[in-house]
Design an enzyme around this catalytic site. Structure first.
Site, short mmCIF file in Angstrom:
data_model
loop_
_atom_site.label_atom_id
_atom_site.label_comp_id
_atom_site.label_asym_id
_atom_site.label_seq_id
_atom_site.Cartn_x
_atom_site.Cartn_y
_atom_site.Cartn_z
N LYS A 11 35.64 40.45 49.70
CA LYS A 11 34.71 39.50 49.20
C LYS A 11 34.12 38.96 50.46
O LYS A 11 34.80 38.81 51.65
CB LYS A 11 34.91 38.68 48.19
CG LYS A 11 35.38 39.41 46.82
CD LYS A 11 35.58 38.53 45.67
CE LYS A 11 35.82 39.07 44.51
NZ LYS A 11 35.99 38.37 43.28
N PHE A 59 30.07 30.88 35.11
CA PHE A 59 30.29 31.17 36.58
C PHE A 59 29.28 32.40 37.25
O PHE A 59 29.45 32.56 38.40
CB PHE A 59 31.75 31.28 36.97
CG PHE A 59 32.54 32.19 36.29
CD1 PHE A 59 32.40 33.55 36.79
CD2 PHE A 59 33.35 32.06 35.19
CE1 PHE A 59 32.89 34.53 36.20
CE2 PHE A 59 34.06 32.96 34.59
CZ PHE A 59 33.93 34.30 35.28
N ARG A 87 46.35 45.35 41.82
CA ARG A 87 46.17 44.18 41.08
C ARG A 87 47.47 43.24 41.71
O ARG A 87 47.39 41.89 41.65
CB ARG A 87 46.06 44.19 39.63
CG ARG A 87 45.00 45.03 39.03
CD ARG A 87 43.84 44.48 38.84
NE ARG A 87 43.61 43.35 37.84
CZ ARG A 87 42.62 42.56 37.75
NH1 ARG A 87 41.45 42.58 38.20
NH2 ARG A 87 42.55 41.59 36.79
N THR A 93 43.83 35.71 39.64
CA THR A 93 42.55 35.22 40.04
C THR A 93 42.60 34.14 40.68
O THR A 93 41.81 33.88 41.95
CB THR A 93 41.69 35.39 38.67
OG1 THR A 93 41.84 36.63 38.02
CG2 THR A 93 40.16 35.24 39.11
N ARG A 104 45.74 37.06 47.37
CA ARG A 104 45.02 35.75 47.31
C ARG A 104 45.73 34.59 47.66
O ARG A 104 45.24 33.48 47.69
CB ARG A 104 44.62 35.78 45.82
CG ARG A 104 43.46 36.72 45.37
CD ARG A 104 43.20 37.07 43.90
NE ARG A 104 41.98 37.51 43.70
CZ ARG A 104 41.58 38.17 42.78
NH1 ARG A 104 42.51 38.52 41.53
NH2 ARG A 104 40.50 38.82 42.31
N ASN A 114 37.76 34.12 46.24
CA ASN A 114 39.18 34.81 46.07
C ASN A 114 39.46 36.11 46.84
O ASN A 114 40.42 36.70 46.36
CB ASN A 114 39.71 34.75 44.60
CG ASN A 114 38.79 35.66 43.94
OD1 ASN A 114 37.97 36.32 44.11
ND2 ASN A 114 39.12 35.63 42.37
N HIS A 117 38.31 42.09 45.16
CA HIS A 117 38.06 42.49 43.67
C HIS A 117 38.96 43.62 43.71
O HIS A 117 39.13 44.53 44.61
CB HIS A 117 36.88 42.79 43.43
CG HIS A 117 36.42 43.79 42.21
ND1 HIS A 117 36.35 43.34 40.99
CD2 HIS A 117 36.54 44.96 42.18
CE1 HIS A 117 36.26 44.22 40.07
NE2 HIS A 117 36.14 45.21 40.78
N GLU A 128 33.11 51.74 38.20
CA GLU A 128 32.94 50.98 39.75
C GLU A 128 32.86 51.89 40.87
O GLU A 128 32.02 51.80 41.55
CB GLU A 128 34.15 49.93 39.66
CG GLU A 128 34.03 49.10 38.74
CD GLU A 128 34.97 47.79 38.60
OE1 GLU A 128 35.01 46.89 37.79
OE2 GLU A 128 35.89 47.84 39.55
#
Ligand code: ATP
Ligand code: MG
Length: 140
Positions: A11, A59, A87, A93, A104, A114, A117, A128
């Site tokens: 990100k 959000f 993950r 998260t 993270r 964070n 993804h 995706e």
């Protein structure tokens, strides 16, 4: 367990801080292989489409603004149990709840910014990947 593919985004908070290589090392150290990769500036339309599932969340606007605030690196990762493994490497998260050693925990700034993804299930992973990559761009 089986070989799976999952979709990953590094990100804007992470690309801005030049953390791309450090994050990819975490994937590779966990046995995940980068089999497709592209650095892009997401459009608002792409970000809204990608996160459409969160449209009703408070959000959502903040999330879309953040995802287009700078470049992102989109990737397909492949490996044993890749969806769950990714993950695990990403961590919770909210970085405050993430385990030591996770991406993270080490790099994220907040629950919104964070750093990464990762797809959460086989169906979302397939959707995706298709949202951003053509078959011929994925070289396993
Ligand atoms: P991701 O889908 O990005 O891998 P996730 O599955 O851990 O993360 P989701 O619940 O799907 O988390 O939320 C998607 C993204 O929306 C989060 O990664 C985060 O950037 C943002 N987000 C989630 N909760 C909040 C919140 N309370 N405030 C601000 N942003 C949030
Ligand atoms: Mg999610």
């Amino acid at each position: 367990m089986a070989i799976q593919r999952t979709f990953s985004i590094i990100k804007p908070d992470a690309t801005k801080r030049n953390l791309t290589g450090k994050i990819i090392s975490k994937f590779e150290d966990a046995g995940l292989r980068v089999i497709a990769s592209r650095r892009i500036q997401m459009t608002r339309e792409q970000a809204e489409g990608f996160y459409a599932v969160h449209k009703e969340r408070p959000f959502f606007g903040e999330l879309v603004d953040f995802m287009i605030s700078g470049p992102v690196v989109i990737q397909v990762l492949e490996g044993e149990d890749a969806i769950a493994k990714n993950r695990e490497v990403m961590g919770a998260t909210n970085p405050e709840n993430a385990d030591a050693g996770t991406i993270r925990k080490e790099f994220a700034l907040s629950v919104g910014e964070n750093s990464v993804h990762g797809s959460d299930a086989p169906e979302t992973a397939a959707e995706e990947i298709k949202f951003f990559f053509k078959d011929e761009e994925i070289v396993g």
